[in-house]
Structures are given as structure tokens and as C-alpha cells.
Design a protein around this motif. Structure first.
Motif, PDB file in Angstrom:
ATOM      1  N   MET A 200       7.042 -20.130   7.387  1.00 46.79           N
ATOM      2  CA  MET A 200       6.049 -19.707   7.705  1.00 46.79           C
ATOM      3  C   MET A 200       6.192 -18.176   8.009  1.00 46.79           C
ATOM      4  SD  MET A 200       2.658 -20.344   7.655  1.00 46.79           S
ATOM      5  CE  MET A 200       2.378 -22.078   7.991  1.00 46.79           C
TER       6      MET A 200
ATOM      7  N   GLY B  78       7.328 -15.880   5.232  1.00 50.68           N
ATOM      8  CA  GLY B  78       5.977 -15.557   4.513  1.00 50.68           C
ATOM      9  C   GLY B  78       5.320 -14.304   5.100  1.00 50.68           C
ATOM     10  N   VAL B  79       4.745 -14.466   6.164  1.00 49.52           N
ATOM     11  CA  VAL B  79       4.452 -13.180   7.232  1.00 49.52           C
ATOM     12  C   VAL B  79       5.062 -12.353   7.035  1.00 49.52           C
ATOM     13  CG1 VAL B  79       3.530 -12.725   9.389  1.00 49.52           C
ATOM     14  CG2 VAL B  79       2.973 -15.000   8.655  1.00 49.52           C
TER      15      VAL B  79
ATOM     16  N   PHE C  69       4.985 -10.569   3.678  1.00 53.07           N
ATOM     17  CA  PHE C  69       3.495  -9.988   3.402  1.00 53.07           C
ATOM     18  C   PHE C  69       3.573  -8.328   4.114  1.00 53.07           C
ATOM     19  CE2 PHE C  69      -0.125  -9.154   5.982  1.00 53.07           C
ATOM     20  CZ  PHE C  69      -1.042  -8.982   5.073  1.00 53.07           C
TER      21      PHE C  69
ATOM     22  N   ASN D 296       3.675  -4.504   2.408  1.00 52.83           N
ATOM     23  CA  ASN D 296       2.135  -3.797   2.704  1.00 52.83           C
ATOM     24  C   ASN D 296       2.706  -2.573   3.447  1.00 52.83           C
ATOM     25  OD1 ASN D 296      -0.500  -4.769   1.993  1.00 52.83           O
ATOM     26  ND2 ASN D 296       0.501  -6.465   2.723  1.00 52.83           N
TER      27      ASN D 296
ATOM     28  N   LEU E  61       4.583   0.134   0.971  1.00 51.84           N
ATOM     29  CA  LEU E  61       3.676   0.848   0.401  1.00 51.84           C
ATOM     30  C   LEU E  61       3.297   1.954   0.995  1.00 51.84           C
ATOM     31  CD1 LEU E  61       1.727  -0.089  -2.115  1.00 51.84           C
ATOM     32  CD2 LEU E  61      -0.097  -0.579  -0.672  1.00 51.84           C
ATOM     33  N   LEU E  62       2.798   1.978   2.371  1.00 51.74           N
ATOM     34  CA  LEU E  62       2.511   3.040   2.901  1.00 51.74           C
ATOM     35  C   LEU E  62       3.605   3.777   3.298  1.00 51.74           C
ATOM     36  CD1 LEU E  62       0.341   0.934   5.458  1.00 51.74           C
ATOM     37  CD2 LEU E  62      -0.519   2.648   3.794  1.00 51.74           C
TER      38      LEU E  62
ATOM     39  N   THR F 298      -2.958  12.559   7.464  1.00 49.02           N
ATOM     40  CA  THR F 298      -2.440  11.250   6.583  1.00 49.02           C
ATOM     41  C   THR F 298      -1.265  10.577   6.943  1.00 49.02           C
ATOM     42  OG1 THR F 298      -3.032  13.028   4.770  1.00 49.02           O
ATOM     43  CG2 THR F 298      -2.417  10.957   4.088  1.00 49.02           C
TER      44      THR F 298
ATOM     45  N   MET G 209      -2.205   8.445  10.118  1.00 49.52           N
ATOM     46  CA  MET G 209      -2.964   7.474   9.701  1.00 49.52           C
ATOM     47  C   MET G 209      -2.313   6.386   8.931  1.00 49.52           C
ATOM     48  SD  MET G 209      -6.374   7.002   7.203  1.00 49.52           S
ATOM     49  CE  MET G 209      -5.464   6.920   5.559  1.00 49.52           C
ATOM     50  N   PHE G 210      -1.139   6.662   8.365  1.00 50.52           N
ATOM     51  CA  PHE G 210      -0.366   5.685   7.741  1.00 50.52           C
ATOM     52  C   PHE G 210       0.427   4.892   8.680  1.00 50.52           C
ATOM     53  CE2 PHE G 210      -0.411   7.109   2.926  1.00 50.52           C
ATOM     54  CZ  PHE G 210      -1.661   6.775   2.802  1.00 50.52           C
TER      55      PHE G 210
ATOM     56  N   ILE H  25      -1.627   2.395  10.667  1.00 50.46           N
ATOM     57  CA  ILE H  25      -1.883   1.279   9.766  1.00 50.46           C
ATOM     58  C   ILE H  25      -0.581   0.408   9.879  1.00 50.46           C
ATOM     59  CG2 ILE H  25      -2.636   0.127   7.655  1.00 50.46           C
ATOM     60  CD1 ILE H  25      -3.922   2.798   7.002  1.00 50.46           C
TER      61      ILE H  25
ATOM     62  N   ILE I 286      -0.044  -3.433  11.537  1.00 51.43           N
ATOM     63  CA  ILE I 286       0.734  -4.450  10.564  1.00 51.43           C
ATOM     64  C   ILE I 286       1.956  -4.890  11.455  1.00 51.43           C
ATOM     65  CG2 ILE I 286       1.360  -5.590   8.523  1.00 51.43           C
ATOM     66  CD1 ILE I 286      -0.114  -3.102   7.101  1.00 51.43           C
TER      67      ILE I 286
ATOM     68  N   ILE J  91      -6.827   1.388   0.364  1.00 51.81           N
ATOM     69  CA  ILE J  91      -6.001   0.791   1.357  1.00 51.81           C
ATOM     70  C   ILE J  91      -6.297  -0.603   1.907  1.00 51.81           C
ATOM     71  CG2 ILE J  91      -4.838   0.974   3.518  1.00 51.81           C
ATOM     72  CD1 ILE J  91      -4.206   4.055   3.106  1.00 51.81           C
TER      73      ILE J  91
ATOM     74  N   SER K  42      -5.946  -3.210  -0.683  1.00 53.44           N
ATOM     75  CA  SER K  42      -4.565  -3.673  -1.234  1.00 53.44           C
ATOM     76  C   SER K  42      -4.280  -4.530   0.136  1.00 53.44           C
ATOM     77  CB  SER K  42      -3.521  -2.673  -1.258  1.00 53.44           C
ATOM     78  OG  SER K  42      -3.062  -2.093   0.100  1.00 53.44           O
ATOM     79  N   LEU K  43      -4.508  -4.210   1.443  1.00 55.03           N
ATOM     80  CA  LEU K  43      -4.286  -5.163   2.403  1.00 55.03           C
ATOM     81  C   LEU K  43      -4.966  -6.491   2.031  1.00 55.03           C
ATOM     82  CD1 LEU K  43      -4.394  -2.647   5.595  1.00 55.03           C
ATOM     83  CD2 LEU K  43      -2.373  -3.885   4.463  1.00 55.03           C
TER      84      LEU K  43
ATOM     85  N   GLY L 170      -3.190  -8.392  -0.182  1.00 56.16           N
ATOM     86  CA  GLY L 170      -2.100  -9.209   0.257  1.00 56.16           C
ATOM     87  C   GLY L 170      -2.240 -10.154   1.347  1.00 56.16           C
TER      88      GLY L 170
ATOM     89  N   LEU M 182      -0.906 -14.112   1.419  1.00 51.61           N
ATOM     90  CA  LEU M 182      -0.568 -14.880   2.539  1.00 51.61           C
ATOM     91  C   LEU M 182      -1.272 -15.871   2.931  1.00 51.61           C
ATOM     92  CD1 LEU M 182       1.349 -14.376   5.009  1.00 51.61           C
ATOM     93  CD2 LEU M 182      -0.287 -13.399   6.023  1.00 51.61           C
TER      94      LEU M 182
ATOM     95  N   PHE N 205      -0.377 -18.699   0.617  1.00 55.00           N
ATOM     96  CA  PHE N 205       0.986 -19.341   0.920  1.00 55.00           C
ATOM     97  C   PHE N 205       0.916 -20.209   1.970  1.00 55.00           C
ATOM     98  CE2 PHE N 205       4.726 -18.817   3.952  1.00 55.00           C
ATOM     99  CZ  PHE N 205       5.639 -19.192   2.966  1.00 55.00           C
ATOM    100  N   VAL N 206       0.091 -19.815   3.192  1.00 53.46           N
ATOM    101  CA  VAL N 206      -0.053 -20.806   4.366  1.00 53.46           C
ATOM    102  C   VAL N 206      -0.791 -22.063   3.780  1.00 53.46           C
ATOM    103  CG1 VAL N 206      -1.289 -21.010   6.333  1.00 53.46           C
ATOM    104  CG2 VAL N 206      -0.024 -18.763   6.040  1.00 53.46           C
TER     105      VAL N 206
ATOM    106  N   MET O  82       1.780 -23.983   2.140  1.00 53.48           N
ATOM    107  CA  MET O  82       2.822 -24.784   3.141  1.00 53.48           C
ATOM    108  C   MET O  82       2.240 -26.063   3.860  1.00 53.48           C
ATOM    109  SD  MET O  82       5.701 -23.271   4.113  1.00 53.48           S
ATOM    110  CE  MET O  82       5.768 -23.756   5.891  1.00 53.48           C
TER     111      MET O  82
END
Lengths: 730, 57
Positions: free
Chosen positions: A123, A126-127, A130, A134, A137-138, A150, A153-154, A157, A161, B8, B11-12, B15, B19, B22-23, B26
């Protein structure tokens, strides 16, 4: 016969002595509640789609089976069936369609079924994946030149995450790092945790102050690759553990206890000293005991290595693990469970095992060198830049964080688990189960292989050897007599004589002695030498007497286990010395050694002598691989550098060995040593690869020239090349 | 650059859907027998449902 379910699952019931009387009612209720029973069987030889349909098809057509599902990954089938179906029935059905099957105890397997820890890791993995994708990408946008607002901001974000991800995914590392620090050690996890925490907090600080460099992607990528390594490591460990459990479960220990003349099938744990236990022909003695009724022959092969059956009658003692051959025996239990001779021998093994656990693996040696190194580098970078810049803490911390991130053992964390996973997966498909995590590395170092004979190189089933020299008339009489018995020698004769049986009447088996009958009014006997009335020959033999004619001896040799010759040839081709050590008599061993082409053999070895021989070889600097199956081998198995036993071996022998062969075939041994050697080579290569990346990237980081992009590149490239290298295993 | 404000989150979100999938996989134990699942697709037996989940211990 009644079947009593084990009380272990309902521990509360069996707790007080007064309750013993109560469950009668409950048991009745339980019998009435018709619940399908879940049975679990091990299927060592299943490997493809056709196997799934054959096995499931065969089981589903068996009356009473509700559903059957094969798990090919674990090589098991779980069956839901009516309560009166036993696993033995199903194993028989599967053998009918050509699959070896062993009963497993579902109670013991429950732990591996719910592998909570593994799923938790997956688990987190997987997180982390993910978040990594992401943030990447940024980050690519930032690397390709995003400016000012910009970029900020990226970064924000990414921070949103990354920070929760690191907190959630880093937990396994934080926990073990904390545990290591508390006892004053520096494990691999301390620099990892430090890098994760430092990278995220520095990046957060930089983001707040509109800084240019943020390592969120590195922090998350770090946790992803490290978790991947951790997960692979966990999986091979879980597989090893489930293998150990599976083996413990292979032989579901039950005994037939006689109470007032009624037979009860009971788990061995519930058999007490003084009970009467019935052992049918073909069954294994579940306990130590003294024969009170019946006479038979017992096969002590597993305990002593003797291939000749021994007589057992009233007053004679038998030990747990011996196999009853001809007649039913009733035993008065003298020791059961933990006290039986079987278990006492297994206990001896524990001592030798702990010595073996001191073996340091490649990964441990690498970590011992690596962990202090990372800290020293990072701190000296901090000190140097503090001095150089005249106290610019922000800059110095930035550099030391970059050093930590780059040196962080990302590839190192994957180097061993990736190879072990590839190798053990490959071996598992060949029917070789690695029980011990370090066994693969130890197996690679082996230069001498010591084999046991009975049950290891041979199947322990006899094969007639002098049929050609016996006239057909005797053969047909012997066949008629042999057909009436289930004694292994008789069954071997019946299977190999192809003439028509003579007309023998009044067939009668005398348990422990042989079979007799009438041929044209005259008495004929097939059995033990003394009973038939002849001198015995030194080999394994059974004797036939026909009144008025000279008795003849049918001699036997052991059937060679399939793949034994291939294994010996393969090991020899790899340049390993091969020895044969047996507890059997000299004539049998020398004949057998000549057959398989082993020049170096020892006969009549007692268990202690076997262990001593292995120890002597080790003292001479040899790394010994011991292959054995019997109780008499356990000392040698535990004392050897690494050991292998077949799945048919006794519990104690399987517990003592690191590797177990699931199928009957021995040829996998040669594959195992070859793959082990290759795997160790790959591990060393992987360390070299990750070291090479560090040699390039660390100076950059120390000079302050490492950008987040360089860190991300070094990390992902080294991890990927290490994993690909592991997959090169053939 | 205004398009970023839409792309953005999109895309988030995508994604995140991955996820969640996937959970879910599982939790419903779909990774119990990867080898068997890979082989099962080759059999001609009509097999329209996944393995009956083992009882949770």
C-alpha cells in the motif's frame, strides 16, 4: 472411526479439566451443523494453465467437493468440501491425474494467508508511486525552466503531495531507525530517515523562501525505491516463512487412539503416555512405544539409514518416525509429542542452527561499511561549507542534504532483494524452496557435497535385482504369494514379475514373517530367511521355499531417486567433490556407490559419526552441502554450511535444512548451486554498480554542483540498472 | 498559462483515481495469485468470477 476436530482453535473450551465432559453436547451440535470443510493441499508439481484446469477439473468432479481453487503462486489448492471428505481422499484423486499432493494444515497456514505486513508495504509502495509520478510531472516543468511564481506554485503543489507521502511511506524506515538509535546503533535506516526528513524539511523551507532548489521529487523517489527493496525483501522472507510453515503442515500429525476398543483419530498433542495407539500397516509410528499386540516388520530407514526392515513384536520398543510394514500394531505409548525421541533429536539441531545464524550476509557487510561513511561524508560537507562560506547555514545544510540524498542506499537497498527475489522465484518454479534467507549466499560457497543414501539418493523403495537368474517356475509361485501382501518387498516383486501367477491356494500372511500358501498340496512360503528355513544372504532379500526344492533368495536394491544421477553429474561438472555417507551396511553402500559412480563413500555411519564427518570437513576449510532426509542425518544437516532435504523427509530433517526439494526429482540440486553462485555474483555486481554511481555523483554533491535533476537521475538510473542486472539471472 | 489551472488538477485527479483503484484491488486481494491469474486467461474453462476470498483472520 470418528474424527475429532482439533480443540486448539477453541482454546477456551479445553482450558479447564471440568470442561472435558461438557463438550460432548457441543460436539453433537457441531456434527449436526453441516459446514463445508476447507482443505488445503500443496501441489509441488503444478506450474501451468493446463495444471490449473486438470487439478480443478479432477477435484470438482469428485463427489462432495463444492469448489476448488488453485493458487499457482503458492502452489496450493484450497478446496471446499462436505465435512466427510478428507484431504487424503483428495490427494489420492490428484495422484490419479498425475499430481503429487500433500495435505496442509489450514490452521498453520492462516498466518501466511493474511500477510498484513506485506499488504501494508504494498500500500505504501502504491502511494509512493502515485506521488512520485505526479511530483515528477511538476519537477520536469521546473527543471525545464519554470520561473518565479510558476516555480513557487509547482513547489507548493509538490510539497502538498510530498510531505504527507513521506510521513506515510517513510514510517517503516523511521520506526526501525528509531529502534536502532535507541540501542545506540547506526543501521541502514538511520541515514535513510535522515535523508528523507532533511530533504523534505529543507525543500519546504526553500519553497517558503522562494528558493530555486527543492528536493521533493528526490525525497519521494527515495521512499519509493527503498520501499520497493523492502517489499521484495519482505516477500522472499514471507515465502521462506510460509515454506517453513508449509513444511510443518505437510505432515498433519494424527494418531489412532484406542479407548475401550473404539478407535479415535486424534491430534498427536492430545496423546498421553500410557494410551494405546493403533498403527496400521503402511502408517508411521506417531509416538515412542512398546508393542503390546500384533507383530510386524518396521522400516527404520529414516531413523538409522538401514534399508532392511526390522522385526517388531510384543514387548519390543519402537520409536516415532518408523514405518510399520506388514501387520497392525498396538502400542502402549511411552513418550509422545515433545518427549518422543523424534523431538529430542530435533532439539539437538537447535544448537547447531544458532551457530549458523551468525553468518554475515553480503548486505550486512555492505551496510556496516556504508552507514558510517554516509554520515561522515554528509557532516564533513556541512562543516567544510560552513567554514568556506563563513557561516552560511542554509547553503551548508543544502549541500549536506544533497550528499545524503545522493549517497542514500537506494540501489544498495535493492541490490540484494532484487537478486534474491529473482533467484528464489526461479528456484521455486523448479521445485526448490529456500527456507532460510542467507541460504542462497551460503550455497554459492559450497565445494563439497555430502549425500545420504537411503531416502535421499534412493527412494527407499526396493527393486528386485536378480530376477533374471531365477527360473520362471519360482517366479510364478513368488508372484502368487507376493500379490497377497502389502509388504514393500512383496509389492516390488509383484510389480516386476511378468509371468502368469501359479495357482497357489490358502494364501495367508503371517505379519512380521511372510506369506504362505498351498501349491498342489505342498506348502510354499515367501518371507524372512529364518521363517522359510534358509541361511540369509547379506543383501536385502526375501526367500521362497517350495517343498522338495532348494529355497531361492530374491535380492533387492534400492530404486535410485529420479534425477540423482543428473544431480551428481551436474555437481561434478561444477567442480564439487562428492561423498556418500550412509548408515546402511557396507555391501549395500558399496554396490550403490558403484551404481551412481561415487568413489568416496562411508558405510555404517552412526548419526554422531555423520555429524563429525561434516564437522571434520568444515575444519579443513571446506564448505559442505549436506543432502539428507533421515533423523540420523539431522546432526549433519544442521552442522553443514548449508543443507538440503527432500519434501518426503522427516519433519526434523526438514527443519534442520535450509532448502527443501518439493518434488521427487533431485536434479534441481545442481540447478540450485548454479543459480546460487550466479545470484551471489549478481549481488556483488549490483554493489559495484551502485558504488560506481556514487563515485560520479558524490564529488558533484560535495562541490555543491548537484542539482535536484542530477539527484533524481542518479537515483533512478542506479536503481533501474541494479534491478535489470538482477533479472539477467538465468 | 491559464490552462495549467485546469490541467494540473485534472492530472492529479486522474492519478488519484489510479491510486484508489490500486487500494481497492489490494483490499479485495487481487494480488494473491499473480501467476495463476496470468495462466488462467489461457484456459478454456468458463471462469467469470475471481477467487472466493479467503476468510479474514
Amino acid at each position: 472411526m470418528t474424527y475429532e476436530a482439533s480443540d486448539e482453535g477453541r482454546g477456551g473450551l479445553a482450558a479447564c479439566p471440568a470442561c472435558v465432559a461438557v463438550p460432548a453436547a457441543e460436539r453433537l451440535a457441531e456434527l449436526r451443523r453441516i459446514e463445508p470443510s476447507r482443505l488445503m493441499l500443496s501441489l509441488p508439481s503444478a506450474y501451468c494453465a493446463a495444471c490449473i484446469s486438470t487439478v480443478e477439473g479432477a477435484l470438482k468432479t469428485h463427489p462432495g467437493v463444492r469448489s476448488a481453487r488453485v493458487n499457482l503462486t503458492l502452489k496450493r489448492v484450497s478446496v471446499e468440501a462436505e465435512p466427510d471428505i478428507t484431504a487424503a481422499d483428495l490427494a489420492h484423486v490428484l495422484e490419479g491425474v498425475g499430481y503429487e499432493a500433500h495435505e496442509l494444515d489450514p490452521g498453520m497456514l492462516s498466518m501466511t494467508e493474511t500477510d498484513r505486513q506485506g499488504r501494508e508495504l504494498l500500500m505504501r509502495l502504491g502511494v509512493a508511486f502515485f506521488s512520485m509520478m505526479n511530483i515528477m510531472l511538476l519537477s520536469v516543468a521546473v527543471w525545464s525552466g519554470a520561473e518565479a511564481a510558476t516555480r513557487d506554485m509547482f513547489h507548493w503543489i509538490s510539497a502538498m503531495i510530498a510531505i504527507p507521502t513521506v510521513i506515510f511511506c517513510g514510517q517503516p524506515f523511521f520506526k526501525s531507525a528509531w529502534a536502532a538509535l535507541r540501542v545506540g546503533r547506526l543501521g541502514m535506516d538511520v541515514p535513510i530517515s535522515l535523508a528523507l526528513i532533511l530533504a523534505s524539511s529543507i525543500s519546504l523551507y526553500e519553497t517558503m523562501h522562494s528558493g530555486e532548489k527543492a528536493y521533493f521529487d528526490a525525497a519521494v523517489m527515495l521512499s519509493f525505491f527503498l520501499l520497493l527493496g523492502r517489499y521484495l525483501d519482505h516477500r522472499s522472507r514471507a515465502l521462506a516463512r510460509s515454506a517453513a510453515e508449509e513444511l510443518a503442515a505437510l505432515e498433519v500429525p494424527r494418531a489412532i487412539v484406542l479407548e475401550d476398543g473404539i478407535e479415535h483419530l486424534r491430534p498427536i498433542a492430545q496423546v498421553a503416555k500410557g494410551d494405546l495407539v493403533l498403527v496400521r500397516p503402511g502408517g508411521r509410528m506417531p509416538v515412542d512405544g512398546v508393542v503390546v499386540e500384533g507383530s510386524s516388520e518396521v522400516d527404520r530407514g529414516l531413523l538409522t539409514g538401514e534399508s532392511l526392515p526390522v522385526f517388531a513384536g510384543p514387548g519390543l520398543a519402537v520409536s516415532a518416525g518408523e514405518v510399520n510394514l506388514t501387520g497392525p500394531l498396538t502400542l502402549r505409548v511411552s513418550a509422545a509429542g515433545r518427549d518422543s525421541s523424534l523431538h529430542r533429536m530435533a532439539d539437538l539441531v537447535a544448537v547447531a542452527e544458532s551457530a549458523r545464524n551468525k553468518y554475515t550476509t553480503l548486505a550486512e557487510r555492505a551496510a556496516r561499511f556504508y552507514s558510517p561513511m554516509v554520515h561522515i561524508l554528509s557532516f564533513s560537507a556541512f562543516g567544510f561549507w560552513m567554514w568556506k562560506t563563513g557561516g552560511d547555514v542554509r547553503f551548508a545544510i543544502n549541500i549536506s542534504a544533497a550528499v545524503l540524498i545522493i549517497t542514500c542506499p537506494c540501489a544498495l537497498g535493492l541490490a540484494v532483494p532484487a537478486v534474491v527475489t529473482a533467484a528464489s522465484g526461479k528456484l521455486f518454479r523448479k521445485g526448490v524452496l529456500i527456507k532460510n534467507g542467507t541460504a542462497l549466499e551460503r550455497l554459492a560457497e559450497v565445494d563439497v557435497v555430502v549425500f545420504d543414501k537411503t531416502g535421499t539418493l534412493t527412494l527407499g523403495t526396493p527393486e528386485p535385482s536378480n530376477l533374471d537368474s531365477i527360473v520362471e517356475q519360482f517366479q510364478s509361485v513368488a508372484l502368487a504369494l507376493a500379490k497377497a501382501s502389502s509388504h514393500p518387498l512383496a509389492m516390488a516383486l509383484a510389480g516386476r514379475i511378468h509371468t502368469a501367477p501359479a495357482e497357489v491356494t490358502d494364501l495367508r500372511e503371517v505379519p512380521g514373517y511372510g506369506i504362505e500358501g498351498c501349491l498342489n498340496g505342498a506348502k510354499v512360503r515367501l518371507g524372512r530367511a529364518a521363517w522359510v528355513g534358509v541361511e540369509s544372504v547379506p543383501e536385502t532379500a526375501t526367500y521362497l521355499s517350495v517343498v522338495g526344492q532348494t529355497p531361492v533368495a530374491f535380492t533387492f536394491t534400492d530404486t535410485i531417486r529420479p534425477g540423482a544421477e543428473a544431480a551428481i553429474a551436474g555437481l561434478r561438472a561444477q567442480g564439487k567433490a562428492i561423498k556418500l555417507v550412509s548408515g546402511d551396511n557396507e555391501a549395500a553402500v558399496s554396490a550403490f556407490a558403484a551404481r551412481v559412480g561415487i568413489a568416496d563413500w562411508v558405510a555404517g555411519a552412526l548419526p554422531a559419526e555423520k555429524a563429525a564427518l561434516v564437522r571434520a570437513l568444515a575444519d579443513q576449510g571446506h564448505k559442505v552441502l549436506m543432502v539428507g532426509d533421515g533423523l540420523n542425518d539431522t546432526g549433519a544437516l544442521a552442522g553443514a554450511h548449508v543443507s538440503i532435504s527432500p519434501a518426503q523427509a522427516l519433519d526434523a530433517a526438514r527443519v534442520a535444512s535450509d532448502i527443501v526439494l518439493l518434488g521427487r526429482d533431485l536434479s534441481a540440486i545442481a540447478d540450485a548451486t548454479r543459480i546460487a553462485k550466479q545470484a551471489t555474483k549478481r549481488m556483488v555486481e549490483n554493489f559495484e554498480i551502485s558504488a560506481a554511481y556514487n563515485v560520479i555523483a558524490v564529488p558533484l554533491a560535495l562541490m555543491g554542483a548537484a542539482t535536484p535533476l542530477a539527484a533524481a537521475l542518479a537515483m533512478s538510473l542506479s536503481s533501474i540498472s541494479v534491478s535489470l542486472n538482477a533479472l539477467r539471472l538465468k | 498559462m491559464q490552462i495549467l489551472a485546469i490541467l494540473i488538477p485534472v492530472s492529479l485527479f486522474l492519478g488519484f483515481v489510479g491510486l484508489v483503484a490500486f487500494v481497492w484491488a489490494m483490499r479485495t486481494r487481487q494480488f494473491e495469485d499473480p501467476q495463476g491469474d496470468a495462466s488462467r486467461i489461457l484456459t478454456t474453462d468458463y471462469d467469470d468470477k475471481p477467487a472466493q476470498s479467503a476468510p479474514d483472520a
